[in-house]
Design an enzyme around this catalytic site. Structure first.
Site, PDB file in Angstrom:
ATOM      1  N   ARG A   1       0.858  -1.196   0.000  1.00 55.32           N
ATOM      2  CA  ARG A   1       0.000   0.000   0.000  1.00 55.32           C
ATOM      3  C   ARG A   1       0.882   1.231   0.000  1.00 55.32           C
ATOM      4  NH1 ARG A   1      -3.296  -1.988   5.342  1.00 55.32           N
ATOM      5  NH2 ARG A   1      -3.791  -4.060   4.519  1.00 55.32           N
TER       6      ARG A   1
ATOM      7  N   ASP B   1       0.261   5.287   1.291  1.00 55.26           N
ATOM      8  CA  ASP B   1      -0.702   6.103   2.026  1.00 55.26           C
ATOM      9  C   ASP B   1      -1.235   7.269   1.197  1.00 55.26           C
ATOM     10  OD1 ASP B   1      -0.863   4.733   4.399  1.00 55.26           O
ATOM     11  OD2 ASP B   1       0.845   5.763   5.303  1.00 55.26           O
TER      12      ASP B   1
ATOM     13  N   TYR C   1      12.585   3.799  -2.306  1.00 52.87           N
ATOM     14  CA  TYR C   1      11.778   5.002  -2.069  1.00 52.87           C
ATOM     15  C   TYR C   1      12.663   6.239  -2.148  1.00 52.87           C
ATOM     16  CZ  TYR C   1       7.767   2.383  -0.154  1.00 52.87           C
ATOM     17  OH  TYR C   1       6.682   1.565   0.018  1.00 52.87           O
TER      18      TYR C   1
ATOM     19  N   ARG D   1       8.942   7.433   6.088  1.00 52.17           N
ATOM     20  CA  ARG D   1       8.570   8.740   6.632  1.00 52.17           C
ATOM     21  C   ARG D   1       9.077   8.908   8.060  1.00 52.17           C
ATOM     22  NH1 ARG D   1       2.297   8.861   5.281  1.00 52.17           N
ATOM     23  NH2 ARG D   1       2.393  10.691   6.634  1.00 52.17           N
TER      24      ARG D   1
END
Lengths: 249, 249
Positions: free
Chosen positions: A50, A52, A110, A198
């Site tokens: 997933r 966000d 990422y 994050r």
């Protein structure tokens, strides 16, 4: 049934994340709707993971089964025709029956973009976290690689990794770099816990603010508690860059 | 009263263009509202010219008078604090009393971005006109410089330049260039008629489609009728790049 792999790029701003949710606009929901129009019955799409709400993707990967024998190139055109321009299918590939976008993934990369300039150009405002304040960037750059290795990342998982068998992951590369007025964090790893990128960025920011020293990273990881690490950086600057699989898929 | 010049960048997508209109969100309206908060009374802002709904700016210029003695740098911060992130003040300068953003301008540069790839990255979709169809780009590149010179551009003005004293303008440079998957048209001139850049791009597109030959440009200009030229290209790909003034302002 054919097993198909798609590589997808999207701007996450106007979506409630990847996963289908009732009465919400999601990336998975949009792709499933586009596929249903092609297949003429519901198609279940499996993402590599997933993302966000607000998180972007340069190369998210998903897989699904299809009875329709439409050639891959035509399916790409058909999907892009039906999808909103904020979601683009970059590639469609036929893969072996055993392929699963989530379970077959071997690594993910990422990127997190921080804008350091006083003025953020309007054209990139949806793709960067604006931080025009003084930060000890040298300390942040020094701290970034300290997340590399096979480690227990429980301290960096929102929810302390609750429900997970293991919170051990391997980070192959974790680097922070200045590129003009942009500070770019790039991380490649075997897998990531919830909000892990994050939370790493939020922890690096605490280093930049002088609230943590690079040497504290070791202590934070060893402590295995979310409370030890920095806050969660906002979704706006986060991009899922790519997902890796064994060749051939 | 001080006379101030500001250089502004904006993403035009969510605005009804530059000029103040009742009950509409406009760039000028947002800037005037931000200035009114600083000055504590209404401030009239003069732009170098209007931009239409959806048109972007990298360096629009505006001027206005202010009694408040706030330093230029602080005014920039105050304005950017109040303005939406889609509008950014890049510079604030004190200028001589005679300066007027519109009447003092000596030249303007526009850029029009056409995306030629089959798939348009989500992150630039608001900044390009998507044209993934076959086009004779060589003919378009050859036609672009034929708009250069001091010419009557009435055929390229929406409304045939009605109400204007003269439809003669000087184009210093008019070039089309391939940059990866982007086809970029850049034009610098003494001034531009209404929709002139978008009408030139629409005309170049007719050349690309084979409906016009480069040699037809001369005939279109000589005919002095909007009906002779191509349609108006959409606003999404248009950027006001910069406005030039005599030094010092």
């Amino acid at each position: 049934m054919r097993n198909l792999k798609i590589t997808v790029s999207y701007e996450g701003t106007d979506f409630c994340g990847w996963q289908v949710q009732p009465d919400q606009r999601t990336i998975q929901g949009e792709i499933e709707a586009a596929l249903e129009a092609v297949e003429e019955r519901p198609v279940k799409v499996h993402g590599s993971g997933r993302t966000d709400a607000g998180v972007h993707a340069l190369g998210q990967v998903a897989s699904f089964h299809l009875a329709n024998r439409i050639p891959c190139e035509n399916l790409q055109l058909a999907l892009n025709h039906r999808l909103p321009p904020a979601i683009r299918v970059l590639r469609v590939e036929e893969v072996s029956e055993g392929f699963h976008a989530r379970y077959s993934a071997t690594a993910k990369t990422y990127e997190y973009r921080i804008w350091r300039g006083q003025v953020c150009p309007p054209f990139i405002r949806r793709y960067v976290w604006r931080l025009p304040y003084p930060l000890d960037e040298a300390a942040m750059v020094a701290a970034a690689p300290l997340f590399e290795g096979e480690r227990d990342f429980r301290s960096l998982a929102t929810g302390d990794g609750a429900g997970l068998e293991s919170t051990v992951r391997t980070i192959y590369s974790s680097r922070l770099e200045r590129e003009g007025e942009q500070l770019t964090y790039r991380v490649r790893g075997s897998g990531f816990l919830y909000n892990m990128v994050r939370n790493i960025v939020g922890t690096l920011l605490e280093v930049g603010r002088g609230n943590l020293r690079p040497a504290d990273i070791e202590r934070i990881l060893a402590g295995r508690s979310r409370a030890l690490a920095g806050p969660t950086a906002p979704s706006v600057g986060l991009f899922l860059v790519s997902v890796e699989y064994p060749e051939p898929c």
